[in-house]
Design a protein around this motif. Structure first.
Motif, short mmCIF file in Angstrom:
data_model
loop_
_atom_site.label_atom_id
_atom_site.label_comp_id
_atom_site.label_asym_id
_atom_site.label_seq_id
_atom_site.Cartn_x
_atom_site.Cartn_y
_atom_site.Cartn_z
N TYR A 138 35.21 -30.21 -65.21
CA TYR A 138 34.90 -29.93 -63.80
C TYR A 138 35.35 -31.13 -62.98
O TYR A 138 35.04 -32.27 -63.31
CB TYR A 138 33.38 -29.73 -63.63
N THR A 139 36.09 -30.87 -61.89
CA THR A 139 36.45 -31.94 -60.97
C THR A 139 36.37 -31.42 -59.54
O THR A 139 36.72 -30.26 -59.27
CB THR A 139 37.89 -32.45 -61.21
N ASP A 140 35.87 -32.26 -58.64
CA ASP A 140 35.94 -31.91 -57.22
C ASP A 140 37.40 -31.85 -56.81
O ASP A 140 38.22 -32.67 -57.24
CB ASP A 140 35.20 -32.96 -56.37
N TYR A 290 21.97 -30.09 -57.52
CA TYR A 290 23.14 -29.69 -56.74
C TYR A 290 24.06 -30.88 -56.53
O TYR A 290 23.68 -32.04 -56.72
CB TYR A 290 22.72 -29.13 -55.37
N GLY A 291 25.30 -30.58 -56.13
CA GLY A 291 26.27 -31.59 -55.76
C GLY A 291 27.10 -31.06 -54.62
O GLY A 291 26.76 -30.04 -54.00
N ALA A 295 25.73 -26.02 -57.70
CA ALA A 295 24.28 -26.02 -57.85
C ALA A 295 23.96 -25.52 -59.25
O ALA A 295 24.73 -24.76 -59.85
CB ALA A 295 23.62 -25.14 -56.80
N LEU A 296 22.84 -25.98 -59.78
CA LEU A 296 22.39 -25.61 -61.12
C LEU A 296 21.29 -24.56 -61.00
O LEU A 296 20.37 -24.70 -60.20
CB LEU A 296 21.84 -26.83 -61.86
N PHE A 337 21.08 -28.34 -49.16
CA PHE A 337 20.65 -27.86 -50.47
C PHE A 337 19.40 -28.58 -50.97
O PHE A 337 18.66 -28.03 -51.78
CB PHE A 337 21.79 -27.99 -51.49
N GLN A 338 19.17 -29.80 -50.50
CA GLN A 338 17.95 -30.50 -50.90
C GLN A 338 16.72 -29.83 -50.31
O GLN A 338 15.77 -29.50 -51.02
CB GLN A 338 18.02 -31.97 -50.45
N ALA A 339 16.74 -29.62 -48.99
CA ALA A 339 15.57 -29.07 -48.30
C ALA A 339 15.43 -27.56 -48.50
O ALA A 339 14.31 -27.03 -48.50
CB ALA A 339 15.65 -29.39 -46.81
#
Length: 413
Positions: A138-140, A290-291, A295-296, A337-339
């Motif tokens: 996996y790469t951005d 998440y990144g 997301a997982l 994604f955090q909130a």
């Protein structure tokens, strides 16, 4: 390797329940979804006793009716609660008598068939599922993520997704590739389990409930007995590594069944079907859910413990939460994604964690087996065990640890 990079709006790693639900939700928003599944379905998986909250998430994804229609054919067992046994004490919780609104019944399912049913339903709605395709890198990559994949012919290719969802379950693909794994705060436990023709003749045994059975001498060892409608059952035992001898899984499981008088009599005519299996050190956690472009979901993010069958519920909740956010993201809207994902999902996971931890230190066992239960409190606890661990109107969800500790003190006094 094929040098041409394939394209998709969303790439989902894993075609299990969370992957199938997320795929269904997103294709119905008009996005091109490609699901990469390492195995071939049907395939065995653990997590066979669903919680009623699952039916809400399946309905959201237009998958509930398919499960209901195939239930009899596939041996799925109607389920309305949970039964508990400890040294001759018996009690049960009826999930239809609960604090939170929503489905109060569900099914106990053979996961191989259940997962295929959901995956087939996702494909019928427009998702593309590629079996025997393994993500190895996996790469951005600019405005998305680039995945390197080995297909069923061991040929390598790359596919770019504007967003990636990891629904790989115990495979935990992105946590491994991106070094996101962190230790669980639960002690290491092992599970030994198998399917049996149970041949249960006891008229008092309720096949519409999972049985959770406490070991006669060690309160932190417990058994599950999950009946199916075709006369078979999933049976397992869970404990710490030091509590198991180094024997073959089926021999170990049978030895533990014989140690409990109630189980040994109930299952005296059992016949094992296929091989017994074991999962060792299954509890897991991650540094982030998440990144930038991923997301997982479900067990790829965190798995607690099988005692209250929370795994599939958490997986489906994660898919239900994340799909509308990915839809917004792909439309160019601002998403936190955090909130909006990590914190809300974790709130329910933490609620389940409270009750799992209290089960093993026996405090919640004392609540479950308490003989003079308040009906309103009982309904609040029933809602949580039915999977409604995100209902903040329930005081035992909103302040799970404090409320449960107070309840334990009252029961013990």
């Amino acid at each position: 390797m094929n040098n041409q990079i394939q394209q998709a709006d969303v790439v989902i790693i894993g075609a299990g329940p969370s992957g199938a639900v997320a795929a269904s939700l997103l294709v119905n928003k008009g996005w091109r979804v490609v699901v990469l599944e390492q195995q071939v379905f049907p395939r065995f998986s653990i997590g066979e006793s669903l919680l009623p909250q699952c039916m809400h998430f399946l309905a959201e994804a237009n998958l509930a009716e398919s499960v209901k229609e195939q239930a009899d054919t596939l041996g799925f067992q109607f389920k309305n609660g949970a039964a508990f046994q400890r040294r001759g004490e018996h009690t049960a919780i009826d999930f239809t008598e609960k604090f939170t609104q929503g489905p109060g019944t569900t099914f106990q399912v053979k996961r191989a068939d259940f997962d295929k049913c959901l995956a087939d339903g996702a494909m019928e709605q427009g998702a593309e599922i590629r079996y025997q395709h393994s993500v190895i890198e996996y790469t951005d990559h600019g405005d998305g993520a680039l995945l390197t994949v080995d297909d069923e012919k061991n040929q390598r290719y790359q596919i770019k997704g504007r967003f990636v969802l990891d629904a790989s379950g115990f495979g935990r693909v992105l946590p491994r590739l991106l070094d996101l794994e962190t230790p669980s705060n639960f002690p290491v436990r092992w599970a030994y389990f198998s399917h049996f023709e149970d041949n249960i003749t006891d008229d008092k045994f309720d096949r519409e409930k999972i049985l959770i059975n406490v070991h006669p001498k060690h309160n932190d060892i417990w058994y599950w007995l999950i009946p199916f409608s075709d006369g078979t059952a999933s049976i397992g035992v869970v404990g710490k590594p030091s509590q198991f001898e180094d024997t073959a899984p089926l021999a170990c499981l049978n030895e533990f069944i014989e140690q409990d008088t109630y189980l040994s009599e109930l299952l005296a005519r059992r016949v094992a079907i296929g091989e017994a299996r074991t999962i060792k050190g299954y509890s897991a956690n991650v540094a982030s859910l998440y990144g930038e472009h991923f997301a997982l979901l479900g067990n790829a993010g965190e798995f607690l413990d099988p005692v209250f069958s929370s795994g599939v519920t958490i997986a489906l909740k994660s898919a239900s939460l994340v799909a509308p956010l990915v839809d917004d993201y792909l439309q160019g809207k601002q998403v936190d994604f955090q909130a909006q994902y990590s914190e809300p999902l974790q709130q329910g996971v933490n609620c389940f964690r409270t009750y799992v931890a209290a089960w093993y230190d026996t405090s919640f066992q004392d609540v479950i087996f308490y003989s003079e239960q308040n009906q309103q409190v009982r309904e609040m606890i029933s809602a949580i065990l039915a999977g409604y661990a995100w209902d903040l109107d329930n005081p035992f969800v909103k302040q799970s640890e404090r409320r449960l500790n107070t309840l334990v003190e009252l029961c013990r006094d």
